[in-house]
Design a protein around this motif. Structure first.
Motif, PDB file in Angstrom:
ATOM      1  N   HIS A   8       0.850  -1.230   0.107  1.00 19.83           N
ATOM      2  CA  HIS A   8      -0.186  -0.054  -0.035  1.00 19.83           C
ATOM      3  C   HIS A   8       0.819   1.257   0.081  1.00 19.83           C
ATOM      4  O   HIS A   8       1.733   1.169   0.735  1.00 19.83           O
ATOM      5  CB  HIS A   8      -0.830   0.004   1.160  1.00 19.83           C
ATOM      6  N   VAL A   9       0.694   2.154  -0.893  1.00 21.82           N
ATOM      7  CA  VAL A   9       1.424   3.254  -0.726  1.00 21.82           C
ATOM      8  C   VAL A   9       0.329   4.505  -1.155  1.00 21.82           C
ATOM      9  O   VAL A   9      -0.406   4.501  -2.002  1.00 21.82           O
ATOM     10  CB  VAL A   9       2.370   3.324  -2.301  1.00 21.82           C
ATOM     11  N   LYS A  10       1.001   5.759  -0.394  1.00 28.32           N
ATOM     12  CA  LYS A  10       0.177   7.045  -0.612  1.00 28.32           C
ATOM     13  C   LYS A  10       1.204   8.147  -0.923  1.00 28.32           C
ATOM     14  O   LYS A  10       2.265   7.923  -0.715  1.00 28.32           O
ATOM     15  CB  LYS A  10      -0.674   7.281   0.762  1.00 28.32           C
ATOM     16  N   LEU A  11       0.534   9.124  -1.447  1.00 31.63           N
ATOM     17  CA  LEU A  11       1.424  10.307  -1.742  1.00 31.63           C
ATOM     18  C   LEU A  11       1.639  11.032  -0.365  1.00 31.63           C
ATOM     19  O   LEU A  11       0.951  11.035   0.664  1.00 31.63           O
ATOM     20  CB  LEU A  11       0.712  11.398  -2.516  1.00 31.63           C
ATOM     21  N   GLU A  12       3.000  11.286  -0.033  1.00 32.47           N
ATOM     22  CA  GLU A  12       3.515  11.632   1.073  1.00 32.47           C
ATOM     23  C   GLU A  12       2.689  12.997   1.348  1.00 32.47           C
ATOM     24  O   GLU A  12       2.323  13.338   2.797  1.00 32.47           O
ATOM     25  CB  GLU A  12       5.070  12.158   1.047  1.00 32.47           C
ATOM     26  N   GLU A  13       2.663  13.861   0.506  1.00 35.76           N
ATOM     27  CA  GLU A  13       2.113  15.256   0.650  1.00 35.76           C
ATOM     28  C   GLU A  13       0.415  15.308   0.838  1.00 35.76           C
ATOM     29  O   GLU A  13      -0.051  16.230   1.612  1.00 35.76           O
ATOM     30  CB  GLU A  13       2.299  16.347  -0.677  1.00 35.76           C
ATOM     31  N   GLU A  14      -0.137  14.327   0.177  1.00 36.12           N
ATOM     32  CA  GLU A  14      -1.681  14.229   0.320  1.00 36.12           C
ATOM     33  C   GLU A  14      -2.207  12.974   1.112  1.00 36.12           C
ATOM     34  O   GLU A  14      -1.377  12.041   0.682  1.00 36.12           O
ATOM     35  CB  GLU A  14      -2.448  14.969  -0.706  1.00 36.12           C
ATOM     36  N   ASP A  15      -3.366  12.882   1.530  1.00 35.94           N
ATOM     37  CA  ASP A  15      -3.857  11.542   1.735  1.00 35.94           C
ATOM     38  C   ASP A  15      -4.601  11.081   0.736  1.00 35.94           C
ATOM     39  O   ASP A  15      -5.701  10.758   0.655  1.00 35.94           O
ATOM     40  CB  ASP A  15      -5.124  11.922   2.930  1.00 35.94           C
ATOM     41  N   LYS A  16      -3.615  10.625  -0.606  1.00 35.56           N
ATOM     42  CA  LYS A  16      -4.274   9.991  -1.582  1.00 35.56           C
ATOM     43  C   LYS A  16      -3.587   8.660  -1.754  1.00 35.56           C
ATOM     44  O   LYS A  16      -2.558   8.401  -2.054  1.00 35.56           O
ATOM     45  CB  LYS A  16      -3.912  10.625  -2.872  1.00 35.56           C
ATOM     46  N   ALA A  17      -4.423   7.516  -1.798  1.00 37.31           N
ATOM     47  CA  ALA A  17      -3.680   6.310  -1.806  1.00 37.31           C
ATOM     48  C   ALA A  17      -3.625   5.847  -3.126  1.00 37.31           C
ATOM     49  O   ALA A  17      -4.437   6.141  -4.008  1.00 37.31           O
ATOM     50  CB  ALA A  17      -4.703   4.996  -0.942  1.00 37.31           C
ATOM     51  N   ILE A  18      -2.481   5.331  -3.551  1.00 39.82           N
ATOM     52  CA  ILE A  18      -2.212   5.116  -4.973  1.00 39.82           C
ATOM     53  C   ILE A  18      -2.219   3.620  -5.291  1.00 39.82           C
ATOM     54  O   ILE A  18      -2.875   2.954  -6.212  1.00 39.82           O
ATOM     55  CB  ILE A  18      -1.100   5.621  -5.615  1.00 39.82           C
ATOM     56  N   LEU A  19      -1.493   3.108  -4.463  1.00 42.35           N
ATOM     57  CA  LEU A  19      -1.217   1.495  -4.515  1.00 42.35           C
ATOM     58  C   LEU A  19      -2.074   1.078  -3.455  1.00 42.35           C
ATOM     59  O   LEU A  19      -1.913   1.193  -2.247  1.00 42.35           O
ATOM     60  CB  LEU A  19       0.097   0.914  -4.481  1.00 42.35           C
ATOM     61  N   LYS A  20      -2.814   0.044  -3.759  1.00 39.60           N
ATOM     62  CA  LYS A  20      -4.083  -0.475  -2.480  1.00 39.60           C
ATOM     63  C   LYS A  20      -3.958  -1.969  -2.458  1.00 39.60           C
ATOM     64  O   LYS A  20      -4.957  -2.696  -2.340  1.00 39.60           O
ATOM     65  CB  LYS A  20      -5.373  -0.112  -3.081  1.00 39.60           C
ATOM     66  N   GLY A  21      -2.597  -2.548  -2.274  1.00 38.04           N
ATOM     67  CA  GLY A  21      -2.548  -3.809  -1.863  1.00 38.04           C
ATOM     68  C   GLY A  21      -2.024  -4.512  -3.297  1.00 38.04           C
ATOM     69  O   GLY A  21      -2.789  -5.504  -3.641  1.00 38.04           O
ATOM     70  N   VAL A  22      -0.812  -4.425  -3.523  1.00 38.26           N
ATOM     71  CA  VAL A  22      -0.055  -5.036  -4.716  1.00 38.26           C
ATOM     72  C   VAL A  22       0.554  -6.209  -4.336  1.00 38.26           C
ATOM     73  O   VAL A  22       1.356  -6.132  -3.353  1.00 38.26           O
ATOM     74  CB  VAL A  22       0.851  -4.118  -5.651  1.00 38.26           C
ATOM     75  N   ASP A  23       0.388  -7.604  -5.022  1.00 38.27           N
ATOM     76  CA  ASP A  23       0.752  -8.706  -4.752  1.00 38.27           C
ATOM     77  C   ASP A  23       1.495  -9.140  -5.895  1.00 38.27           C
ATOM     78  O   ASP A  23       0.817  -9.296  -7.028  1.00 38.27           O
ATOM     79  CB  ASP A  23      -0.108  -9.751  -4.126  1.00 38.27           C
ATOM     80  N   LEU A  24       2.847  -9.448  -5.824  1.00 37.78           N
ATOM     81  CA  LEU A  24       3.478  -9.927  -7.117  1.00 37.78           C
ATOM     82  C   LEU A  24       4.725 -10.521  -6.886  1.00 37.78           C
ATOM     83  O   LEU A  24       5.542 -10.074  -6.068  1.00 37.78           O
ATOM     84  CB  LEU A  24       3.780  -8.474  -8.088  1.00 37.78           C
ATOM     85  N   THR A  25       4.931 -11.562  -7.512  1.00 40.39           N
ATOM     86  CA  THR A  25       6.387 -12.110  -7.405  1.00 40.39           C
ATOM     87  C   THR A  25       7.006 -12.619  -8.495  1.00 40.39           C
ATOM     88  O   THR A  25       6.447 -12.870  -9.416  1.00 40.39           O
ATOM     89  CB  THR A  25       6.105 -13.719  -6.652  1.00 40.39           C
ATOM     90  N   VAL A  26       8.098 -11.927  -8.956  1.00 40.10           N
ATOM     91  CA  VAL A  26       8.766 -12.116  -9.967  1.00 40.10           C
ATOM     92  C   VAL A  26      10.121 -13.210  -9.790  1.00 40.10           C
ATOM     93  O   VAL A  26      10.835 -12.876  -9.036  1.00 40.10           O
ATOM     94  CB  VAL A  26       9.477 -10.899 -10.577  1.00 40.10           C
ATOM     95  N   GLU A  27       9.978 -14.459 -10.689  1.00 39.10           N
ATOM     96  CA  GLU A  27      11.127 -15.345 -10.449  1.00 39.10           C
ATOM     97  C   GLU A  27      12.259 -15.137 -11.139  1.00 39.10           C
ATOM     98  O   GLU A  27      12.155 -14.416 -12.194  1.00 39.10           O
ATOM     99  CB  GLU A  27      10.520 -16.638 -10.651  1.00 39.10           C
ATOM    100  N   ALA A  28      13.524 -15.704 -10.662  1.00 41.93           N
ATOM    101  CA  ALA A  28      14.587 -15.378 -11.362  1.00 41.93           C
ATOM    102  C   ALA A  28      14.583 -16.094 -12.835  1.00 41.93           C
ATOM    103  O   ALA A  28      13.673 -17.247 -12.901  1.00 41.93           O
ATOM    104  CB  ALA A  28      15.866 -16.049 -10.942  1.00 41.93           C
ATOM    105  N   GLY A  29      14.972 -15.515 -14.124  1.00 42.77           N
ATOM    106  CA  GLY A  29      14.627 -16.137 -15.403  1.00 42.77           C
ATOM    107  C   GLY A  29      13.517 -15.790 -15.870  1.00 42.77           C
ATOM    108  O   GLY A  29      13.428 -16.089 -17.278  1.00 42.77           O
TER     109      GLY A  29
END
Ligand code: ADP
Ligand code: MG
Ligand code: MG
Length: 250
Positions: A8-29
């Protein structure tokens, strides 16, 4: 290799959520692609992974080979093997391209506890790699990206990537503004770097780049989340039907 959990990520300056629960796995290769409509949070994900200011992680984690990347300084992330190629590469007036690359390579080797590369080894390597990307001597000597065309900047980024030998490469809209020939060169450069111990996250709005860099896995991001994951056929589905189908699943 790269494991993102419930980010979960929000802007530092305002209360605006941008990422809302990202799940991601990148494997080698593997090459993972992230597609999605404008404003869905794709660039924010790459900025947060690179450590750019202005964003606040409010929940979740991101690790690279088990190491928490979100707690590292940007240069430590690079030393850990993260490389990001951005939509708008920076220009560095007054610093020759080759000089810049040499110090970047040696700074990274130092951070990894390796010896500096000798001038002659460096020259040999950069000449070979530049040739594959059709980057001439003259472009190696000019100040970094200053006066480079869009295509030259992108090829130059792939050269940086090839010289730095990262573990995980993130490309954010590397295809934007490129004509077909430049895009093919960039794609070939990326494909040449595919290897069993290196992962890729290729962010793109359009499918065309993925005709040339064929991904193993495709994710659709919408409204700050990954809403669908599939194979290369998912990219073709988007090309045919647009993103409307996926917006409704959010
Ligand atoms: P994408 O790359 O998928 O087009 P972005 O990550 O650039 O999406 O943007 C996601 C959302 O966050 C958009 O609504 C955008 O306007 C907003 N956003 C991102 N960064 C900022 C910022 N620094 N200030 C204001 N809004 C921002
Ligand atoms: Mg955008
Ligand atoms: Mg973007």
């Amino acid at each position: 290799m790269l494991e993102i959990k419930n980010l979960h990520v929000k802007l530092e300056e305002e209360d605006k959520a941008i990422l809302k629960g990202v799940d991601l796995t990148v494997e080698a290769g593997k090459v993972h692609a992230i597609m999605g409509p404008n404003g869905s949070g794709k660039s924010t994900l790459s900025y947060v992974l690179s450590g750019r200011d202005g964003y606040e992680v409010t929940d979740g984690s991101a690790t690279l080979e088990g190491e928490d990347v979100l707690g590292l300084e940007p240069e430590e992330r690079a030393a850990a093997g993260l490389f990001l190629a951005f939509q708008y590469p920076v220009e560095i007036p007054g610093v020759g391209n080759m000089t810049f690359l040499r110090s970047a390579v040696n700074a990274q080797r130092k951070a990894r506890g390796q010896e500096e590369m000798s001038s002659s080894d460096f020259l040999k390597e950069i000449r070979a790699k530049a040739k594959d990307l059709q980057i001439g001597q003259e472009m190696l000597k000019r100040p970094v990206n200053v006066g480079f065309s869009g295509g030259e900047k992108k090829r130059n980024e792939i050269l940086q990537m090839a010289m730095l030998e990262p573990r995980l490469c993130i490309l954010d809209e590397t295809d934007s503004g490129l004509d077909v020939d430049a895009m093919k060169l960039v794609a070939e450069g990326v494909n040449a770097l595919r290897s069993p111990d290196r992962g890729f996250l290729v962010i793109t709005h359009y499918q065309r780049l993925l005709d040339h860099i064929v991904p193993d896995v495709v994710h659709i991001m919408s409204n700050g989340r990954i809403v669908k994951t599939g194979g290369p056929e998912l990219a073709r589905e988007v090309e045919a039907n647009g993103y409307a189908d996926f917006k409704e699943t959010v």
